[in-house]
Design an enzyme around this catalytic site. Structure first.
Site, short mmCIF file in Angstrom:
data_model
loop_
_atom_site.label_atom_id
_atom_site.label_comp_id
_atom_site.label_asym_id
_atom_site.label_seq_id
_atom_site.Cartn_x
_atom_site.Cartn_y
_atom_site.Cartn_z
N PHE A 257 -6.28 -2.07 -6.35
CA PHE A 257 -5.07 -2.78 -5.94
C PHE A 257 -4.84 -2.71 -4.42
O PHE A 257 -5.20 -1.72 -3.78
CB PHE A 257 -3.84 -2.14 -6.60
CG PHE A 257 -3.45 -2.73 -7.92
CD1 PHE A 257 -3.87 -3.97 -8.34
CD2 PHE A 257 -2.59 -2.03 -8.76
CE1 PHE A 257 -3.47 -4.50 -9.55
CE2 PHE A 257 -2.19 -2.55 -9.98
CZ PHE A 257 -2.63 -3.79 -10.37
N GLU A 258 -4.18 -3.73 -3.89
CA GLU A 258 -3.70 -3.75 -2.49
C GLU A 258 -4.82 -3.53 -1.47
O GLU A 258 -4.63 -2.88 -0.46
CB GLU A 258 -2.60 -2.69 -2.28
CG GLU A 258 -1.48 -2.70 -3.29
CD GLU A 258 -0.62 -3.95 -3.21
OE1 GLU A 258 -0.85 -4.78 -2.33
OE2 GLU A 258 0.29 -4.09 -4.04
N GLY A 259 -5.98 -4.08 -1.74
CA GLY A 259 -7.15 -3.84 -0.89
C GLY A 259 -7.86 -2.59 -1.38
O GLY A 259 -7.25 -1.53 -1.51
N ARG B 59 0.83 -1.21 0.00
CA ARG B 59 0.00 0.00 0.00
C ARG B 59 0.86 1.26 0.00
O ARG B 59 0.58 2.23 -0.71
CB ARG B 59 -0.93 -0.02 1.22
CG ARG B 59 -2.06 -1.01 1.07
CD ARG B 59 -2.72 -1.40 2.37
NE ARG B 59 -3.72 -2.45 2.10
CZ ARG B 59 -4.18 -3.30 2.99
NH1 ARG B 59 -3.72 -3.26 4.25
NH2 ARG B 59 -5.08 -4.20 2.66
#
Length: 595
Positions: free
Chosen positions: A403-405, A265
């Site tokens: 992306f990334e959560g 993140r």
């Protein structure tokens, strides 16, 4: 530059921070400046000339470029020297993401996946044997890696994965079965970090080699953006994986997954930062060339306002990203590599700043979307034409909010993490709330200026906005208690207040740290951008806080905290037009982000 004191994660909400205790881009060493130049030269010479071929998905091109990056050390920055790496720390990883973004989203996605979630699970959680076997080859690009977490029924809810791992009768290996989807770099990766459940319950991470029998790669997905990167499903049909290839411990896959996502993140925010700088430079150059009504459109007030807003958001993200990376690196510097639990402490050091990493991801992805949208607007009709740089930048930016959560998941994680730490006694959050509530009826001292501190007034405003946010969050906790987790809209308001406060404070602390040193023009620009951003903060906090209160209490119970909120966020307006004109003038003259 060494940070004097490493604060606990989330404490930015609870009081003032010392400008000397943050890391900033102005603190880069000569070695780090050289690294950024090396990355940019590589992108300019090797990657940018291949842009059309990358976007056309030319077979083998991306892995060829990644191997070239590995040959000059760009894939080894965060790998320990013991295993063939450069061991330059997490700040160097941010620099790679920021500088590699000059190549566009497709290459950035590919290199980010390899050096991040494709390599770091082994760095942080692999046994010495796994590190010795794989890291030297990942460092050079001889082998490329990817990360297999997402499934059709488990995206944000990663622990709902259905992929199974069955221990063989002789206990020597696991048999993995299941399907992963949307796997970046899958088409050409040699190593796969795969998450599966042992005994249908114990979520576990494995390193799987490409040539393992039963592993197959599906067709490339046709995507909206980052179209030159590889995205394929990965199917596992009783794939044998040696028990030695478990990352960490059986049942501890969530620690591997979530801590790698924290780093991812933050790095995503750095990639967004570089993309913002590139988009802004393209927009400014076009605005200086494009003539309307007998003059360049860069001379028009509303275009200058756009340029200023783009630059200010970039400065704030720049400050936020490297502040956070510096905190993680400083925390790691306090650890002894000889300690038996060193690896666990490294992971805990990353987890400590999970809130700040989520903030970087949400803020960076949404500000990049803002910047590329304004880029299209400045380009006008030409910005809608494929031959201009705007459409690809616009499409590539959109994936970052997923992306990334997703940003929604990260917004829920921010207050959830803060509250869990408060409940465990790790963060004196409720004590700070009680103090604010106890001072509700006390008169506020007038905001003052200081000859020694050019941002003294803005600093006081931020502290009052923190009190306002704590007040509103505290009332929502008191109202809903354990059921607050079901009030996602309120949690979103609380998260947005935390995001705005961390962003504003990061810019302010950076500017204060360097206001008496360096180039006079740079100092003036930093001050104007910080003042402009901070002066808009109270209005944002009042809006978010009012929404929080109105959703938490009503009637007489609403009137007193609402009055307190308005009192804490009341400020005298300044001439923001002049501030932004000053910023725009500096950016237009430089034709780029100059800090």
């Amino acid at each position: 530059m060494a940070i004097q004191t490493v604060p606990a994660g989330g404490t930015f909400l609870l009081g003032e921070s010392d400008p000397q205790d943050i890391y900033t881009p102005e603190d880069f060493t000569d070695e780090q400046h050289l690294l950024m130049s090396t990355i940019r030269d590589f992108v300019a010479q090797e990657v940018l000339p291949q842009t059309a071929a990358i976007e056309a998905k030319t077979l083998g091109l991306i892995p060829e470029l990644l191997k070239k990056a590995g040959e000059i050390g760009l894939l080894s920055l965060e790998i320990p020297e013991t295993y063939g790496g450069a061991e330059m720390g997490i700040v160097s990883g941010m620099m790679l993401m920021e500088s590699a973004s000059l190549a566009g989203g497709s290459f950035l996605t590919s290199i980010a996946d390899h050096v991040g979630i494709g390599t770091l699970p082994i760095v942080y959680s692999g046994s010495n044997e796994l590190r010795q076997r794989y890291l030297p080859q990942l460092a050079t690009g001889e082998k490329l890696g990817c990360y297999c977490l997402t499934e059709a029924q488990s995206g944000s809810d990663a622990l709902a994965a259905q992929t199974e791992a069955e221990l063989s009768p002789d206990g020597t290996h696991y048999l993995l079965s299941g399907t992963k989807q949307y796997i970046t770099n899958a088409a050409f990766s040699d190593l796969f970090t795969v998450f599966a459940k042992v005994d249908k319950a114990l979520f576990t991470a494995f390193v799987v080699e490409r040539d393992a029998p039963g592993l197959s790669i599906g067709k490339e997905e046709h995507k909206m953006g980052i179209i030159g990167s590889s995205t394929c499903p990965v199917t596992l049909d009783k794939v044998p994986v040696p028990v030695e290839n478990v990352l960490g411990e059986v049942g501890a896959g969530h620690r591997v997954a979530f801590n790698i996502l924290n780093v991812g993140r933050l790095k995503l925010g750095a990639g967004c930062l570089g993309a913002m700088k590139t988009a802004m430079a393209e927009a400014v150059r076009y605005a200086k060339q494009r003539q309307q009504f007998g003059r360049a459109i860069a001379s028009f007030g509303l275009i200058q306002q756009k340029i200023a807003d783009m630059a200010i958001a970039t400065y704030v993200l720049d400050s936020l990203i490297y502040r956070t990376a510096g905190l993680i690196e400083a925390q790691h510097a306090t650890l002894s590599p000889d300690a038996e639990d060193y690896d666990q402490q490294v992971i805990k050091g990353i987890e400590e700043f999970a809130v700040e990493c989520s903030i970087a991801k949400v803020f960076g992805s949404e500000k990049l979307d803002f910047v590329v949208d304004e880029m299209v607007q400045i380009f006008g009709g030409y910005g809608f034409i494929e031959e201009s740089p705007a459409p690809r930048a616009y499409r590539d930016a959109r994936i970052n909010r997923i992306f990334e959560g997703t940003n929604e998941i990260n917004r829920l994680l921010i207050p959830d993490t803060l509250m869990r730490r408060a409940n465990r006694g790790q963060l004196p959050l409720m004590a700070a709330v009680e103090q604010v509530v106890g001072n509700l009826l006390a008169p506020l001292s007038p905001l003052t200026e200081s000859d020694d501190n050019p941002l003294h007034l803005e600093q006081q405003m931020i502290e009052r906005c923190k009190q306002a946010a704590l007040l509103c969050a505290g009332i929502s906790v008191q109202t809903f208690q354990q059921s607050l987790a079901e009030q996602q809209e309120i949690l979103g308001f609380i998260a947005d207040m935390a995001i705005e406060l961390y962003a504003a404070e990061s810019a302010l602390l950076r500017t204060l740290k360097h206001h008496a040193s360096g180039d006079e023009h740079a100092n003036a620009l930093r001050l104007d951008m910080t003042r402009s951003w901070c002066r808009e903060l109270p209005e944002k906090i009042e809006r978010l806080g009012a929404n929080t209160l109105a959703a938490s209490v009503e009637g007489d119970a609403l009137s007193m905290p609402l009055a307190a909120l308005k009192k804490l966020t009341r400020v005298t307006p300044v001439n923001g037009v002049t501030l932004k004109r000053n910023v725009a003038a500096a950016i237009i003259e430089a034709e780029r982000y100059p800090l």
